[in-house]
Motif scaffolding. Structure first.
Motif, PDB file in Angstrom:
ATOM      1  N   PRO A 130       0.809  -1.227   0.000  1.00 56.54           N
ATOM      2  CA  PRO A 130       0.000   0.000   0.000  1.00 56.54           C
ATOM      3  C   PRO A 130       0.838   1.271   0.000  1.00 56.54           C
ATOM      4  O   PRO A 130       0.447   2.273  -0.594  1.00 56.54           O
ATOM      5  CB  PRO A 130      -0.833  -0.092   1.281  1.00 56.54           C
ATOM      6  N   VAL A 131       1.999   1.222   0.636  1.00 52.13           N
ATOM      7  CA  VAL A 131       2.866   2.405   0.644  1.00 52.13           C
ATOM      8  C   VAL A 131       3.387   2.678  -0.768  1.00 52.13           C
ATOM      9  O   VAL A 131       3.426   3.830  -1.215  1.00 52.13           O
ATOM     10  CB  VAL A 131       4.023   2.222   1.651  1.00 52.13           C
ATOM     11  N   VAL A 132       3.755   1.627  -1.485  1.00 52.33           N
ATOM     12  CA  VAL A 132       4.185   1.780  -2.879  1.00 52.33           C
ATOM     13  C   VAL A 132       3.037   2.332  -3.722  1.00 52.33           C
ATOM     14  O   VAL A 132       3.241   3.219  -4.561  1.00 52.33           O
ATOM     15  CB  VAL A 132       4.699   0.427  -3.443  1.00 52.33           C
ATOM     16  N   ALA A 133       1.833   1.839  -3.481  1.00 49.35           N
ATOM     17  CA  ALA A 133       0.668   2.337  -4.222  1.00 49.35           C
ATOM     18  C   ALA A 133       0.418   3.811  -3.921  1.00 49.35           C
ATOM     19  O   ALA A 133       0.107   4.591  -4.829  1.00 49.35           O
ATOM     20  CB  ALA A 133      -0.563   1.513  -3.879  1.00 49.35           C
ATOM     21  N   ILE A 134       0.573   4.218  -2.674  1.00 46.07           N
ATOM     22  CA  ILE A 134       0.387   5.624  -2.304  1.00 46.07           C
ATOM     23  C   ILE A 134       1.430   6.498  -3.002  1.00 46.07           C
ATOM     24  O   ILE A 134       1.102   7.547  -3.572  1.00 46.07           O
ATOM     25  CB  ILE A 134       0.470   5.798  -0.778  1.00 46.07           C
ATOM     26  N   ILE A 135       2.671   6.064  -2.984  1.00 52.28           N
ATOM     27  CA  ILE A 135       3.748   6.854  -3.586  1.00 52.28           C
ATOM     28  C   ILE A 135       3.543   7.002  -5.089  1.00 52.28           C
ATOM     29  O   ILE A 135       3.627   8.105  -5.639  1.00 52.28           O
ATOM     30  CB  ILE A 135       5.122   6.221  -3.265  1.00 52.28           C
ATOM     31  N   PHE A 136       3.244   5.899  -5.786  1.00 53.31           N
ATOM     32  CA  PHE A 136       3.092   5.978  -7.232  1.00 53.31           C
ATOM     33  C   PHE A 136       1.802   6.687  -7.643  1.00 53.31           C
ATOM     34  O   PHE A 136       1.766   7.338  -8.685  1.00 53.31           O
ATOM     35  CB  PHE A 136       3.184   4.584  -7.869  1.00 53.31           C
ATOM     36  N   THR A 137       0.774   6.607  -6.835  1.00 53.29           N
ATOM     37  CA  THR A 137      -0.432   7.377  -7.129  1.00 53.29           C
ATOM     38  C   THR A 137      -0.163   8.864  -6.937  1.00 53.29           C
ATOM     39  O   THR A 137      -0.658   9.693  -7.709  1.00 53.29           O
ATOM     40  CB  THR A 137      -1.601   6.924  -6.243  1.00 53.29           C
ATOM     41  N   TYR A 138       0.634   9.211  -5.944  1.00 49.98           N
ATOM     42  CA  TYR A 138       1.015  10.613  -5.775  1.00 49.98           C
ATOM     43  C   TYR A 138       1.862  11.094  -6.957  1.00 49.98           C
ATOM     44  O   TYR A 138       1.682  12.221  -7.436  1.00 49.98           O
ATOM     45  CB  TYR A 138       1.772  10.828  -4.463  1.00 49.98           C
ATOM     46  N   ALA A 142       1.643  10.000  -9.978  1.00 57.19           N
ATOM     47  CA  ALA A 142       0.693  10.165 -11.075  1.00 57.19           C
ATOM     48  C   ALA A 142      -0.083  11.468 -10.917  1.00 57.19           C
ATOM     49  O   ALA A 142      -0.312  12.194 -11.890  1.00 57.19           O
ATOM     50  CB  ALA A 142      -0.262   8.974 -11.134  1.00 57.19           C
ATOM     51  N   TYR A 143      -0.490  11.775  -9.683  1.00 57.32           N
ATOM     52  CA  TYR A 143      -1.220  13.016  -9.419  1.00 57.32           C
ATOM     53  C   TYR A 143      -0.345  14.231  -9.756  1.00 57.32           C
ATOM     54  O   TYR A 143      -0.822  15.198 -10.348  1.00 57.32           O
ATOM     55  CB  TYR A 143      -1.659  13.060  -7.954  1.00 57.32           C
ATOM     56  N   ALA A 144       0.920  14.169  -9.413  1.00 54.96           N
ATOM     57  CA  ALA A 144       1.832  15.270  -9.729  1.00 54.96           C
ATOM     58  C   ALA A 144       1.981  15.451 -11.239  1.00 54.96           C
ATOM     59  O   ALA A 144       2.016  16.580 -11.740  1.00 54.96           O
ATOM     60  CB  ALA A 144       3.194  15.024  -9.083  1.00 54.96           C
ATOM     61  N   ARG A 145       2.041  14.347 -11.966  1.00 55.10           N
ATOM     62  CA  ARG A 145       2.134  14.440 -13.432  1.00 55.10           C
ATOM     63  C   ARG A 145       0.831  14.977 -14.029  1.00 55.10           C
ATOM     64  O   ARG A 145       0.854  15.709 -15.018  1.00 55.10           O
ATOM     65  CB  ARG A 145       2.457  13.077 -14.042  1.00 55.10           C
ATOM     66  N   MET A 146      -0.304  14.637 -13.428  1.00 59.59           N
ATOM     67  CA  MET A 146      -1.589  15.182 -13.891  1.00 59.59           C
ATOM     68  C   MET A 146      -1.628  16.693 -13.694  1.00 59.59           C
ATOM     69  O   MET A 146      -2.111  17.428 -14.558  1.00 59.59           O
ATOM     70  CB  MET A 146      -2.748  14.525 -13.144  1.00 59.59           C
ATOM     71  N   LYS A 147      -1.116  17.151 -12.550  1.00 61.73           N
ATOM     72  CA  LYS A 147      -1.062  18.589 -12.295  1.00 61.73           C
ATOM     73  C   LYS A 147      -0.143  19.280 -13.300  1.00 61.73           C
ATOM     74  O   LYS A 147      -0.446  20.376 -13.773  1.00 61.73           O
ATOM     75  CB  LYS A 147      -0.592  18.859 -10.868  1.00 61.73           C
ATOM     76  N   ALA A 148       0.967  18.643 -13.630  1.00 66.22           N
ATOM     77  CA  ALA A 148       1.886  19.213 -14.611  1.00 66.22           C
ATOM     78  C   ALA A 148       1.228  19.291 -15.991  1.00 66.22           C
ATOM     79  O   ALA A 148       1.408  20.280 -16.714  1.00 66.22           O
ATOM     80  CB  ALA A 148       3.164  18.393 -14.674  1.00 66.22           C
ATOM     81  N   ASP A 149       0.479  18.253 -16.367  1.00 67.57           N
ATOM     82  CA  ASP A 149      -0.241  18.272 -17.643  1.00 67.57           C
ATOM     83  C   ASP A 149      -1.275  19.392 -17.671  1.00 67.57           C
ATOM     84  O   ASP A 149      -1.435  20.076 -18.682  1.00 67.57           O
ATOM     85  CB  ASP A 149      -0.931  16.936 -17.905  1.00 67.57           C
ATOM     86  N   GLU A 150      -1.988  19.559 -16.555  1.00 60.04           N
ATOM     87  CA  GLU A 150      -2.997  20.608 -16.496  1.00 60.04           C
ATOM     88  C   GLU A 150      -2.342  21.987 -16.604  1.00 60.04           C
ATOM     89  O   GLU A 150      -2.848  22.878 -17.292  1.00 60.04           O
ATOM     90  CB  GLU A 150      -3.780  20.495 -15.196  1.00 60.04           C
ATOM     91  N   LYS A 151      -1.209  22.162 -15.962  1.00 59.08           N
ATOM     92  CA  LYS A 151      -0.484  23.430 -16.042  1.00 59.08           C
ATOM     93  C   LYS A 151      -0.015  23.691 -17.473  1.00 59.08           C
ATOM     94  O   LYS A 151      -0.102  24.821 -17.971  1.00 59.08           O
ATOM     95  CB  LYS A 151       0.701  23.397 -15.085  1.00 59.08           C
ATOM     96  N   LEU A 152       0.450  22.658 -18.144  1.00 56.83           N
ATOM     97  CA  LEU A 152       0.891  22.786 -19.526  1.00 56.83           C
ATOM     98  C   LEU A 152      -0.278  23.159 -20.437  1.00 56.83           C
ATOM     99  O   LEU A 152      -0.150  24.016 -21.311  1.00 56.83           O
ATOM    100  CB  LEU A 152       1.541  21.485 -19.988  1.00 56.83           C
TER     101      LEU A 152
END
Length: 124
Positions: A96-104, A106-116
């Motif tokens: 679950p810790v690995v899942a939390i880290i990789f989901t975060y 992914a969320y950071a990359r989504m924010k970067a895409d939205e900013k772009l």
């Protein structure tokens, strides 16, 4: 072929981690609540991969998955300590810790895409 959306890779890794955690002995011994929660998180992560058309909804679902992963890890840690399960549950909580880290991630990359995307809208 180059993968242009890294959040897809990160969400898939998180889904695999939660899928592995679903079949581990410590998760199976906890009962139906944690099993259903782990299955729900795994399915939500896989569905979230295909929500690339609606970026706001995809970000919201990623945050919900992070919260559910925290809840799943907390319930598993609490019940394992209360029930005194003889398995090595500390090592199994890595999933679950690995899942939390990789989901975060992914969320950071989504924010970067939205900013772009917003920067391209300003140029027009």
């Amino acid at each position: 072929m180059v993968i242009q959306r890294w959040q897809t890779v990160f969400l898939f890794i998180a889904a695999v981690a939660m899928g592995i955690f679903f079949f581990l002995p410590v998760s199976c011994m906890m009962g139906y609540i944690t099993s259903i929660l782990n299955a729900l998180v795994t399915v939500l992560l896989l569905v979230d991969i295909f929500m690339y058309r609606n970026l706001k909804l995809q970000k919201r679902v990623a945050l919900i998955c992070i919260c559910f992963c925290f809840v799943s890890a907390a319930i598993t840690a609490y019940l394992s300590s209360v029930l005194d399960i003889a398995t090595n549950w500390e090592v199994q909580l890595v999933c679950p810790v690995v899942a939390i880290i990789f989901t975060y991630f992914a969320y950071a990359r989504m924010k970067a895409d939205e900013k772009l995307l917003r920067s391209y809208d300003r140029i027009r």
